[in-house]
Write an enzyme that holds these catalytic residues in place. Structure first.
Site, PDB file in Angstrom:
ATOM      1  N   LYS A   1       0.455   3.565   2.899  1.00  0.00           N
ATOM      2  CA  LYS A   1       1.175   3.157   4.115  1.00  0.00           C
ATOM      3  C   LYS A   1       2.642   3.153   4.254  1.00  0.00           C
ATOM      4  O   LYS A   1       3.518   3.573   5.134  1.00  0.00           O
ATOM      5  CB  LYS A   1       0.957   1.684   4.272  1.00  0.00           C
ATOM      6  CG  LYS A   1      -0.400   1.517   4.965  1.00  0.00           C
ATOM      7  CD  LYS A   1      -0.610   0.092   5.270  1.00  0.00           C
ATOM      8  CE  LYS A   1      -1.988  -0.134   5.532  1.00  0.00           C
ATOM      9  NZ  LYS A   1      -2.332  -1.717   5.548  1.00  0.00           N
TER      10      LYS A   1
ATOM     11  N   ASN B   1       0.840  -1.140  -0.152  1.00  0.00           N
ATOM     12  CA  ASN B   1      -0.169   0.107  -0.285  1.00  0.00           C
ATOM     13  C   ASN B   1       0.791   1.240   0.158  1.00  0.00           C
ATOM     14  O   ASN B   1       1.641   1.585   1.018  1.00  0.00           O
ATOM     15  CB  ASN B   1      -0.979   0.128   1.421  1.00  0.00           C
ATOM     16  CG  ASN B   1      -1.494   0.946   1.360  1.00  0.00           C
ATOM     17  OD1 ASN B   1      -1.379   2.348   1.283  1.00  0.00           O
ATOM     18  ND2 ASN B   1      -3.070   0.847   2.045  1.00  0.00           N
TER      19      ASN B   1
ATOM     20  N   HIS C   1      -4.305   5.651  14.725  1.00  0.00           N
ATOM     21  CA  HIS C   1      -3.840   4.261  15.327  1.00  0.00           C
ATOM     22  C   HIS C   1      -2.473   3.918  14.696  1.00  0.00           C
ATOM     23  O   HIS C   1      -1.772   3.302  15.629  1.00  0.00           O
ATOM     24  CB  HIS C   1      -4.955   3.209  15.143  1.00  0.00           C
ATOM     25  CG  HIS C   1      -5.560   3.342  13.746  1.00  0.00           C
ATOM     26  ND1 HIS C   1      -6.167   4.386  12.955  1.00  0.00           N
ATOM     27  CD2 HIS C   1      -5.709   2.259  12.690  1.00  0.00           C
ATOM     28  CE1 HIS C   1      -6.540   4.126  11.816  1.00  0.00           C
ATOM     29  NE2 HIS C   1      -6.354   2.842  11.761  1.00  0.00           N
ATOM     30  N   ARG C   2      -2.428   3.937  13.335  1.00  0.00           N
ATOM     31  CA  ARG C   2      -1.193   3.674  12.716  1.00  0.00           C
ATOM     32  C   ARG C   2      -0.187   4.605  13.152  1.00  0.00           C
ATOM     33  O   ARG C   2       0.985   4.108  13.459  1.00  0.00           O
ATOM     34  CB  ARG C   2      -1.554   3.817  11.289  1.00  0.00           C
ATOM     35  CG  ARG C   2      -0.472   2.641  10.286  1.00  0.00           C
ATOM     36  CD  ARG C   2      -0.965   2.744   8.979  1.00  0.00           C
ATOM     37  NE  ARG C   2      -1.976   1.968   8.780  1.00  0.00           N
ATOM     38  CZ  ARG C   2      -3.247   2.678   8.739  1.00  0.00           C
ATOM     39  NH1 ARG C   2      -3.155   3.937   8.276  1.00  0.00           N
ATOM     40  NH2 ARG C   2      -4.397   1.967   8.346  1.00  0.00           N
TER      41      ARG C   2
ATOM     42  N   ASP D   1      -1.256  -4.629  10.355  1.00  0.00           N
ATOM     43  CA  ASP D   1      -2.605  -5.105  10.182  1.00  0.00           C
ATOM     44  C   ASP D   1      -3.340  -4.045  10.972  1.00  0.00           C
ATOM     45  O   ASP D   1      -3.233  -3.538  12.100  1.00  0.00           O
ATOM     46  CB  ASP D   1      -2.914  -6.370  10.400  1.00  0.00           C
ATOM     47  CG  ASP D   1      -4.411  -7.027   9.739  1.00  0.00           C
ATOM     48  OD1 ASP D   1      -4.600  -6.181   8.727  1.00  0.00           O
ATOM     49  OD2 ASP D   1      -4.941  -7.707  10.305  1.00  0.00           O
ATOM     50  N   SER D   2      -4.816  -3.594  10.299  1.00  0.00           N
ATOM     51  CA  SER D   2      -5.412  -2.614  11.004  1.00  0.00           C
ATOM     52  C   SER D   2      -6.972  -3.046  10.836  1.00  0.00           C
ATOM     53  O   SER D   2      -7.201  -3.594   9.764  1.00  0.00           O
ATOM     54  CB  SER D   2      -5.063  -1.427  10.904  1.00  0.00           C
ATOM     55  OG  SER D   2      -5.153  -1.121   9.355  1.00  0.00           O
TER      56      SER D   2
ATOM     57  N   LYS E   1      -4.281  13.988  10.577  1.00  0.00           N
ATOM     58  CA  LYS E   1      -4.715  12.600  10.819  1.00  0.00           C
ATOM     59  C   LYS E   1      -3.456  11.587  11.352  1.00  0.00           C
ATOM     60  O   LYS E   1      -3.609  10.980  12.280  1.00  0.00           O
ATOM     61  CB  LYS E   1      -5.614  11.981   9.696  1.00  0.00           C
ATOM     62  CG  LYS E   1      -5.757  10.485   9.869  1.00  0.00           C
ATOM     63  CD  LYS E   1      -6.647   9.748   8.771  1.00  0.00           C
ATOM     64  CE  LYS E   1      -6.414   8.171   8.897  1.00  0.00           C
ATOM     65  NZ  LYS E   1      -7.124   7.555   7.888  1.00  0.00           N
TER      66      LYS E   1
END
Ligand code: IMP
Length: 197
Positions: A12, A9, A178-179, A69-70, A173
């Site tokens: 990411k 991705n 979370h990432r 992973d999310s 963001k």
């Protein structure tokens, strides 16, 4: 120190590069390593899936590897869609978040609590395994709002901002997600290490 990145991705990859900037780490993408496929995400938890991908790439590349992973956990749905967030139904992001709103249509505001969770795994060829977790708490809104981001962002409402994640600029963001939280824990861990074997 060179570390393989077990993700295809591009969003990411950009985020991981920017958060790890400043450490003396060279990040190698899957293309550079000629790795074409990742194992299926068939684990029961984010941690299992992240570890599985990082182990696979570390073994293939002979390098330490990181993978993530999310997904979204909705309390009123007993934690669903969770690890199935990408495959919750429908073809597009919009199909999926509209399905979520439909499933929650009779659920009152205060019971619409949810969180995004991300687990980053670091695995070395020697078999060292570590995981780092980040969580972003919020609520599922009753209608989509905003045009930034991806996935469930338009229906993920952050009460103290009074906005959905899709109404928050991407740079902002990336400070609260979370990432980002999981990546900062990874960065702190790596900054205390001079090498990984
Ligand atoms: P994966 O980590 O690439 O397997 O993504 C899991 C799925 O969780 C994504 O396809 C999205 O549906 C959802 N997801 C994960 N992180 C986010 C986020 O930051 N915003 C919106 N949706 C997300």
């Amino acid at each position: 120190m060179k570390i393989a990145l077990a993700t295809k991705n591009p969003g990411k990859i950009r985020e991981i590069r920017s958060i790890l900037e400043g450490l003396s780490i060279e990040l190698a993408g899957l293309d550079e390593l000629s790795i074409k496929e990742l194992p299926p995400e068939d684990g029961r938890t984010f941690k299992e899936n992240a570890l599985k991908k990082a182990r696979f790439v570390s073994q293939k590349a002979g390098l330490p590897a990181i993978a993530d992973d999310s997904g979204l956990e909705v309390d009123a749905l007993g934690g669903r869609p969770g690890v199935y967030s990408a495959r919750y139904g429908g073809r597009t992001d919009r199909d999926r978040y509209m399905k979520l709103l439909e499933e929650l249509k009779d659920i009152p505001d205060k019971e619409r609590t949810a969180r995004f969770r991300c687990v980053i795994a670091l695995v070395t060829p020697d078999g060292e395994e570590r995981t780092f977790e980040g969580v972003l708490e919020g609520r599922i809104s009753t209608e989509p709002r905003g045009r930034y981001g991806f996935g469930y962002d338009p229906v993920f409402y952050i009460p103290h901002r009074g906005k959905t994640l899709a109404e928050i600029q991407p740079e902002e963001k990336n400070l609260i997600s979370h990432r980002a939280m999981a990546l900062k824990k990874l960065r702190d861990y790596l900054s205390g290490r001079t090498h990984l074997t």
